[in-house]
Design a protein around this motif. Structure first.
Motif, PDB file in Angstrom:
ATOM      1  N   SER A  25       0.830  -1.206   0.000  1.00 53.22           N
ATOM      2  CA  SER A  25       0.000   0.000   0.000  1.00 53.22           C
ATOM      3  C   SER A  25       0.863   1.253   0.000  1.00 53.22           C
ATOM      4  CB  SER A  25      -0.947  -0.003   1.208  1.00 53.22           C
ATOM      5  OG  SER A  25      -0.230   0.097   2.426  1.00 53.22           O
ATOM      6  N   ALA A  26       1.975   1.236   0.738  1.00 46.94           N
ATOM      7  CA  ALA A  26       2.869   2.392   0.757  1.00 46.94           C
ATOM      8  C   ALA A  26       3.530   2.587  -0.610  1.00 46.94           C
ATOM      9  CB  ALA A  26       3.937   2.210   1.839  1.00 46.94           C
ATOM     10  N   LEU A  27       3.840   1.483  -1.303  1.00 48.99           N
ATOM     11  CA  LEU A  27       4.404   1.582  -2.649  1.00 48.99           C
ATOM     12  C   LEU A  27       3.405   2.238  -3.598  1.00 48.99           C
ATOM     13  CD1 LEU A  27       6.720   0.898  -4.605  1.00 48.99           C
ATOM     14  CD2 LEU A  27       5.647  -1.337  -4.959  1.00 48.99           C
ATOM     15  N   PHE A  28       2.133   1.908  -3.434  1.00 47.20           N
ATOM     16  CA  PHE A  28       1.093   2.547  -4.245  1.00 47.20           C
ATOM     17  C   PHE A  28       1.067   4.056  -3.987  1.00 47.20           C
ATOM     18  CE2 PHE A  28      -3.255   4.058  -4.829  1.00 47.20           C
ATOM     19  CZ  PHE A  28      -3.518   3.618  -6.123  1.00 47.20           C
ATOM     20  N   VAL A  29       1.221   4.445  -2.718  1.00 46.79           N
ATOM     21  CA  VAL A  29       1.283   5.867  -2.371  1.00 46.79           C
ATOM     22  C   VAL A  29       2.408   6.543  -3.147  1.00 46.79           C
ATOM     23  CG1 VAL A  29       1.747   7.528  -0.532  1.00 46.79           C
ATOM     24  CG2 VAL A  29       0.315   5.531  -0.075  1.00 46.79           C
ATOM     25  N   GLY A  30       3.597   5.923  -3.130  1.00 43.21           N
ATOM     26  CA  GLY A  30       4.741   6.505  -3.824  1.00 43.21           C
ATOM     27  C   GLY A  30       4.508   6.651  -5.319  1.00 43.21           C
ATOM     28  N   GLY A  31       3.922   5.640  -5.939  1.00 38.34           N
ATOM     29  CA  GLY A  31       3.673   5.696  -7.372  1.00 38.34           C
ATOM     30  C   GLY A  31       2.695   6.790  -7.756  1.00 38.34           C
ATOM     31  N   VAL A  32       1.633   6.945  -6.964  1.00 34.44           N
ATOM     32  CA  VAL A  32       0.649   7.998  -7.235  1.00 34.44           C
ATOM     33  C   VAL A  32       1.292   9.378  -7.109  1.00 34.44           C
ATOM     34  CG1 VAL A  32      -1.441   9.105  -6.348  1.00 34.44           C
ATOM     35  CG2 VAL A  32      -1.355   6.622  -6.587  1.00 34.44           C
ATOM     36  N   LEU A  33       2.139   9.552  -6.106  1.00 44.70           N
ATOM     37  CA  LEU A  33       2.784  10.845  -5.911  1.00 44.70           C
ATOM     38  C   LEU A  33       3.709  11.196  -7.072  1.00 44.70           C
ATOM     39  CD1 LEU A  33       3.603  10.780  -2.092  1.00 44.70           C
ATOM     40  CD2 LEU A  33       1.802  12.055  -3.269  1.00 44.70           C
ATOM     41  N   ILE A  34       4.428  10.210  -7.594  1.00 41.74           N
ATOM     42  CA  ILE A  34       5.324  10.470  -8.728  1.00 41.74           C
ATOM     43  C   ILE A  34       4.522  10.936  -9.944  1.00 41.74           C
ATOM     44  CG2 ILE A  34       6.908   9.403 -10.375  1.00 41.74           C
ATOM     45  CD1 ILE A  34       7.837   7.569  -8.082  1.00 41.74           C
ATOM     46  N   LEU A  35       3.448  10.216 -10.253  1.00 46.43           N
ATOM     47  CA  LEU A  35       2.624  10.584 -11.414  1.00 46.43           C
ATOM     48  C   LEU A  35       2.005  11.964 -11.242  1.00 46.43           C
ATOM     49  CD1 LEU A  35       0.815   7.175 -12.100  1.00 46.43           C
ATOM     50  CD2 LEU A  35       2.669   8.203 -13.427  1.00 46.43           C
ATOM     51  N   LEU A  36       1.489  12.238 -10.050  1.00 47.34           N
ATOM     52  CA  LEU A  36       0.870  13.535  -9.803  1.00 47.34           C
ATOM     53  C   LEU A  36       1.906  14.655  -9.894  1.00 47.34           C
ATOM     54  CD1 LEU A  36      -1.631  15.162  -8.974  1.00 47.34           C
ATOM     55  CD2 LEU A  36      -0.922  14.841  -6.606  1.00 47.34           C
ATOM     56  N   GLY A  37       3.083  14.441  -9.319  1.00 48.86           N
ATOM     57  CA  GLY A  37       4.123  15.465  -9.349  1.00 48.86           C
ATOM     58  C   GLY A  37       4.543  15.818 -10.767  1.00 48.86           C
ATOM     59  N   VAL A  38       4.662  14.808 -11.618  1.00 46.37           N
ATOM     60  CA  VAL A  38       5.031  15.057 -13.018  1.00 46.37           C
ATOM     61  C   VAL A  38       3.942  15.881 -13.712  1.00 46.37           C
ATOM     62  CG1 VAL A  38       5.428  13.967 -15.255  1.00 46.37           C
ATOM     63  CG2 VAL A  38       6.501  13.033 -13.206  1.00 46.37           C
ATOM     64  N   LYS A  39       2.665  15.555 -13.460  1.00 48.71           N
ATOM     65  CA  LYS A  39       1.560  16.315 -14.063  1.00 48.71           C
ATOM     66  C   LYS A  39       1.561  17.775 -13.596  1.00 48.71           C
ATOM     67  CE  LYS A  39      -2.499  16.976 -16.116  1.00 48.71           C
ATOM     68  NZ  LYS A  39      -2.868  18.301 -15.608  1.00 48.71           N
ATOM     69  N   LEU A  40       1.767  17.990 -12.315  1.00 49.46           N
ATOM     70  CA  LEU A  40       1.785  19.358 -11.789  1.00 49.46           C
ATOM     71  C   LEU A  40       2.979  20.141 -12.322  1.00 49.46           C
ATOM     72  CD1 LEU A  40       0.804  18.710  -8.060  1.00 49.46           C
ATOM     73  CD2 LEU A  40      -0.654  19.536  -9.908  1.00 49.46           C
ATOM     74  N   LEU A  41       4.103  19.461 -12.494  1.00 51.83           N
ATOM     75  CA  LEU A  41       5.283  20.131 -13.041  1.00 51.83           C
ATOM     76  C   LEU A  41       5.016  20.585 -14.479  1.00 51.83           C
ATOM     77  CD1 LEU A  41       8.200  20.914 -12.387  1.00 51.83           C
ATOM     78  CD2 LEU A  41       8.923  18.699 -13.297  1.00 51.83           C
ATOM     79  N   TYR A  42       4.329  19.760 -15.231  1.00 45.70           N
ATOM     80  CA  TYR A  42       3.968  20.123 -16.605  1.00 45.70           C
ATOM     81  C   TYR A  42       3.049  21.345 -16.613  1.00 45.70           C
ATOM     82  CZ  TYR A  42       1.539  19.968 -21.089  1.00 45.70           C
ATOM     83  OH  TYR A  42       0.988  20.313 -22.292  1.00 45.70           O
ATOM     84  N   ASP A  43       2.040  21.347 -15.728  1.00 49.09           N
ATOM     85  CA  ASP A  43       1.113  22.476 -15.674  1.00 49.09           C
ATOM     86  C   ASP A  43       1.831  23.773 -15.292  1.00 49.09           C
ATOM     87  OD1 ASP A  43      -0.945  20.811 -16.365  1.00 49.09           O
ATOM     88  OD2 ASP A  43      -1.676  20.545 -14.314  1.00 49.09           O
ATOM     89  N   SER A  44       2.770  23.685 -14.361  1.00 51.72           N
ATOM     90  CA  SER A  44       3.506  24.878 -13.939  1.00 51.72           C
ATOM     91  C   SER A  44       4.384  25.398 -15.071  1.00 51.72           C
ATOM     92  CB  SER A  44       4.369  24.554 -12.713  1.00 51.72           C
ATOM     93  OG  SER A  44       3.561  24.182 -11.614  1.00 51.72           O
ATOM     94  N   GLY A  45       5.037  24.508 -15.791  1.00 54.62           N
ATOM     95  CA  GLY A  45       5.865  24.923 -16.923  1.00 54.62           C
ATOM     96  C   GLY A  45       5.029  25.560 -18.015  1.00 54.62           C
ATOM     97  N   ASN A  46       3.859  24.999 -18.247  1.00 55.71           N
ATOM     98  CA  ASN A  46       2.976  25.557 -19.261  1.00 55.71           C
ATOM     99  C   ASN A  46       2.518  26.962 -18.875  1.00 55.71           C
ATOM    100  OD1 ASN A  46       1.368  25.166 -21.753  1.00 55.71           O
ATOM    101  ND2 ASN A  46      -0.376  25.298 -20.336  1.00 55.71           N
TER     102      ASN A  46
END
Length: 305
Positions: A81-102
């Motif tokens: 379950s903790a590994l799932f937490v980590g994976g979700v955070l990585i995907l979300l962080g990449v999406k937010l980084l894209y939005d900020s760059g845009n």
């Protein structure tokens, strides 16, 4: 075990509730003002809510007794379950980084409001209270799932402070600081996800514990007055707990009952060490030299006494 389960459930529910409240406050203010920093922080909390829900559902299974389908227990569910937490955070962080760059390329559109400051102050109090309570409970529970949620709550404090930078920039006439702050939040989210994933992959892949843990366990075995040597020693993670296997050499003149007592003492001695769970002991008469790597082990057995 019952007290640990109760504490785990309380802390998990507190994480779920605090994230729901934070999402409602920051999400509404972010949409109202157009602040990317606030929306990034609120979106981070959506991932936190999903993560805390997964930990609540999966993590509590670890406290179930062994059964026919899981004869060694359910310890692996919690790091899963903790590994799932980590994976979700990585995907979300990449999406937010894209939005900020845009937003940096197209130009920010956020508008300042004093209400944003009040919302962020509330978010700080909300996340610090959740972090403090989760850490308090986990001092007794020692749960990797709760440890991941506590780390997430602590990082939420930093991300909210970063959102303050964006709001402060809008107040001072520098709206460009808002997507910059959103980018800072995104990088922290990705780092946190990678760190949590790396730790729990170690738990799930039967990797060896740190050298100091291995030495502590082996020292406890060798310090038993009847042990003449130790060989075929193996320690590895099974979930977030450690399983230990070893052969202990004792005097061959012991009766079967005496050998049984020694084996029980060794098992209990090792199980007293946190976070050791299962211990598998095999007793050998000293001096046989039939185990693997016998040439190397014989010298170690002699010096151990």
């Amino acid at each position: 075990m019952a007290e640990d389960r109760s504490g785990f459930l309380k802390a998990s529910w507190v994480n779920v509730a605090s994230n729901v409240i934070k999402i409602g406050v920051e999400g509404s203010l972010g949409v109202f003002s157009g602040s990317l920093a606030l929306m990034a922080d609120a979106a981070h909390s959506v991932a936190d809510l999903l993560a805390s829900a997964v930990v609540l559902v999966w993590g509590r299974i670890v406290y179930d007794d062994p059964d026919a389908t899981h004869p060694h227990g359910h310890e692996r569910f919690e790091p899963l379950s903790a590994l799932f937490v980590g994976g979700v955070l990585i995907l979300l962080g990449v999406k937010l980084l894209y939005d900020s760059g845009n937003a940096l390329l197209t130009g920010p559109e956020a508008e300042y409001s004093a209400v944003l400051v009040a919302g962020l102050l509330f978010a700080l109090v909300d996340r610090y209270a959740c972090y403090w309570y989760t850490c308090l409970i986990n001092r007794e529970v020692h749960s990797p799932g709760l440890r991941a949620l506590a780390a997430d709550s602590k990082n939420d404090i930093y991300t909210t402070l970063a959102a303050f930078v964006g709001v402060g920039g809008m107040a001072l006439g520098y709206p460009i600081l808002d997507p910059i702050a959103g980018g800072m939040v995104s990088l922290l989210v990705v780092y946190q996800g990678v760190d949590i994933s790396r730790e729990n992959l170690r738990y799930l892949s039967d990797s060896a514990p740190p050298d100091e843990e291995r030495e502590r366990i082996e020292t406890a075995i060798r310090s038993h007055p009847e042990v003449r040597g130790v060989h075929d020693f193996v320690a590895y993670y099974s979930g977030h707990v450690i399983e230990v296997e070893f052969h202990a050499e004792i005097d061959g003149s012991h009766s079967l009952a005496e050998a049984h007592d020694i084996e029980t003492e060794l098992r209990e001695r090792v199980r007293e060490i946190e976070p050791v769970s299962d211990v598998h002991v095999h007793l050998d008469p000293s001096g046989l030299g039939e185990w693997k790597d016998a040439a190397d082990r014989s010298s170690a057995s002699t010096t151990a006494r």
